[in-house]
Scaffold this motif. Structure first.
Motif, PDB file in Angstrom:
ATOM      1  N   ASN A 204      -0.934   2.766  -0.920  1.00 29.63           N
ATOM      2  CA  ASN A 204      -1.240   4.182  -0.734  1.00 29.63           C
ATOM      3  C   ASN A 204      -2.212   4.399   0.417  1.00 29.63           C
ATOM      4  O   ASN A 204      -2.889   3.455   0.849  1.00 29.63           O
ATOM      5  CB  ASN A 204      -1.818   4.753  -2.033  1.00 29.63           C
ATOM      6  N   PRO A 205      -2.316   5.630   0.931  1.00 26.25           N
ATOM      7  CA  PRO A 205      -3.242   5.886   2.037  1.00 26.25           C
ATOM      8  C   PRO A 205      -4.659   5.450   1.708  1.00 26.25           C
ATOM      9  O   PRO A 205      -5.152   5.645   0.591  1.00 26.25           O
ATOM     10  CB  PRO A 205      -3.150   7.406   2.216  1.00 26.25           C
ATOM     11  N   SER A 223       4.201   0.299   6.922  1.00 27.48           N
ATOM     12  CA  SER A 223       3.683   1.557   6.406  1.00 27.48           C
ATOM     13  C   SER A 223       2.233   1.424   5.927  1.00 27.48           C
ATOM     14  O   SER A 223       1.421   0.754   6.558  1.00 27.48           O
ATOM     15  CB  SER A 223       4.599   2.077   5.297  1.00 27.48           C
ATOM     16  N   HIS A 224       1.874   2.100   4.821  1.00 28.47           N
ATOM     17  CA  HIS A 224       0.498   2.098   4.348  1.00 28.47           C
ATOM     18  C   HIS A 224       0.011   0.692   3.996  1.00 28.47           C
ATOM     19  O   HIS A 224      -1.184   0.388   4.139  1.00 28.47           O
ATOM     20  CB  HIS A 224       0.358   3.020   3.132  1.00 28.47           C
ATOM     21  N   THR A 225       0.924  -0.160   3.534  1.00 24.84           N
ATOM     22  CA  THR A 225       0.526  -1.527   3.202  1.00 24.84           C
ATOM     23  C   THR A 225      -0.010  -2.242   4.430  1.00 24.84           C
ATOM     24  O   THR A 225      -1.071  -2.880   4.376  1.00 24.84           O
ATOM     25  CB  THR A 225       1.719  -2.300   2.606  1.00 24.84           C
ATOM     26  N   VAL A 227      -1.155  -0.823   7.191  1.00 20.67           N
ATOM     27  CA  VAL A 227      -2.362  -0.135   7.651  1.00 20.67           C
ATOM     28  C   VAL A 227      -3.577  -0.559   6.830  1.00 20.67           C
ATOM     29  O   VAL A 227      -4.663  -0.822   7.374  1.00 20.67           O
ATOM     30  CB  VAL A 227      -2.158   1.392   7.598  1.00 20.67           C
ATOM     31  N   ASN A 228      -3.440  -0.637   5.513  1.00 17.74           N
ATOM     32  CA  ASN A 228      -4.550  -1.087   4.666  1.00 17.74           C
ATOM     33  C   ASN A 228      -4.895  -2.543   4.914  1.00 17.74           C
ATOM     34  O   ASN A 228      -6.080  -2.933   4.882  1.00 17.74           O
ATOM     35  CB  ASN A 228      -4.209  -0.860   3.195  1.00 17.74           C
ATOM     36  N   PRO A 251       1.098   4.627   9.655  1.00 15.72           N
ATOM     37  CA  PRO A 251       0.228   5.805   9.547  1.00 15.72           C
ATOM     38  C   PRO A 251      -1.253   5.438   9.519  1.00 15.72           C
ATOM     39  O   PRO A 251      -1.967   5.666   8.539  1.00 15.72           O
ATOM     40  CB  PRO A 251       0.673   6.428   8.222  1.00 15.72           C
ATOM     41  N   GLY A 252      -1.738   4.862  10.631  1.00 19.73           N
ATOM     42  CA  GLY A 252      -3.106   4.393  10.683  1.00 19.73           C
ATOM     43  C   GLY A 252      -3.846   4.859  11.910  1.00 19.73           C
ATOM     44  O   GLY A 252      -3.442   5.804  12.595  1.00 19.73           O
TER      45      GLY A 252
END
Length: 326
Positions: A204-205, A223-225, A227-228, A251-252
């Motif tokens: 998740n974001p 994706s979010h994975t 980016v995190n 999305p980062g």
């Protein structure tokens, strides 16, 4: 005539079914290979289930991977009887692939089958395992060494993740495996993972910069994975990105790159140069044992591929599916 899995799309819709072809149906190429084993990759699953725009020419024989014996060759590097491996190069997308008893390929695409592997073992590795090795090589090029700290592997029960976990653990790294399949924790630990985390911790974001944890990351999820994972990577660390199982977006922010000097290394297996492929397969022959391959893979017949592809896209498959062609 020879057996092949055939995909077709017409005004009447999409179909995937077993069929027969003769050599005249095969595309141009200078090496004709009798395929002994293939494998079911995520991209093959997308094509066979028509879940993604993988196929760009119809009809199509899917199968981006194959291992077998040269039957005929006009290429100077190959002769009848040679054992070879094929990975990628648009096969199964723009030209007939290897989920068939025969494939006509280009000699410059082929790699010699290492003596350490049978054709079945090579396909237990397949593009997924070869991609995992490319990720490991990228981490090594950026100076990652055993003992430096934790390495995160996302999508760990998948083909790339399973082999990456096994490779890194065997090389002496401490691996944390991320998965959405809590019941597979014992499987991942049998491959060498020191700990297992729930993929929801990364899915998740999150904040642009988070607590530093990972020395390096192998990410097959995107994706979010991804980016995190970047946001949690330690100063000067490296993240090898090779997949999009969650999504293709990123999305980062640039914060991990400009404030922590993190490197994002893109991994392409489809068009990788021959020298890179040869290095990867040589390393796989030395670094990946037969016991690991037996753990991560099981074998199915060519006529079972359509059902297995549906299971793969539904998240019901762990590790690798080797396809016995003959």
């Amino acid at each position: 005539m020879f057996k092949a899995l055939l995909l077709n799309k017409t005004s009447d819709g999409f179909s995937a079914a077993m069929g027969e072809l003769d050599d005249s149906a095969l595309p141009d190429g200078d090496v004709l290979v009798g395929i002994a084993h293939s494998t079911l990759n995520y991209k093959d699953g997308l094509a066979i289930t028509n879940k993604g725009p993988v196929v760009r020419s119809w009809p199509m024989v899917p199968g981006i991977d194959g291992a077998g014996t040269v039957l005929e060759s006009s290429h100077p590097d190959w002769k009848a009887g040679d054992k070879v491996i094929h990975n990628g190069w648009g096969v199964g997308e723009t030209r007939f692939g290897c989920l068939a008893e025969r494939a006509r390929l280009k000699g410059e695409w082929l790699v010699k089958l290492p003596s350490a592997f049978s054709t079945a073992q090579a396909m237990a590795i397949g593009t997924a395992g070869y991609t995992a090795m490319l990720c490991v090589l990228a981490l090594e090029r950026h100076g990652v060494q055993p003992g430096d700290g934790e390495i995160l592997v996302t999508g760990a029960t998948g083909g790339v993740g399973s082999v990456a976990t096994a490779l890194l653990a065997k090389l002496g790294h401490r691996v944390t495996a991320s998965t959405g399949k809590a019941a597979e924790a014992d499987y991942l630990k049998s491959l060498g993972a020191s700990s297992v985390i729930d993929r929801q911790e990364l899915a998740n974001p999150g904040k642009p910069l988070q607590k530093e944890r990972w020395t390096a990351v192998v990410d097959a999820v995107g994706s979010h994975t991804l980016v995190n994972a970047l946001a949690q990577t330690r100063y000067g660390g490296v993240v090898a990105a090779c997949g999009l199982a969650q999504n293709a977006d990123l999305p980062g922010t640039v914060m991990p790159f400009i404030l922590r000097g993190v490197t994002l290394a893109g991994i392409d297996s489809v068009m990788a140069p021959l020298a890179v492929r040869q290095q990867a397969w040589q390393r796989l022959a030395g670094d990946l044992g037969a016991d690991t391959l037996a753990t991560v893979a099981d074998e199915i017949g060519l006529d079972e591929v359509i059902g297995a592809a549906a299971d793969l896209m539904a998240g019901k498959v762990r590790g690798r599916k080797v396809v016995r062609i003959v």
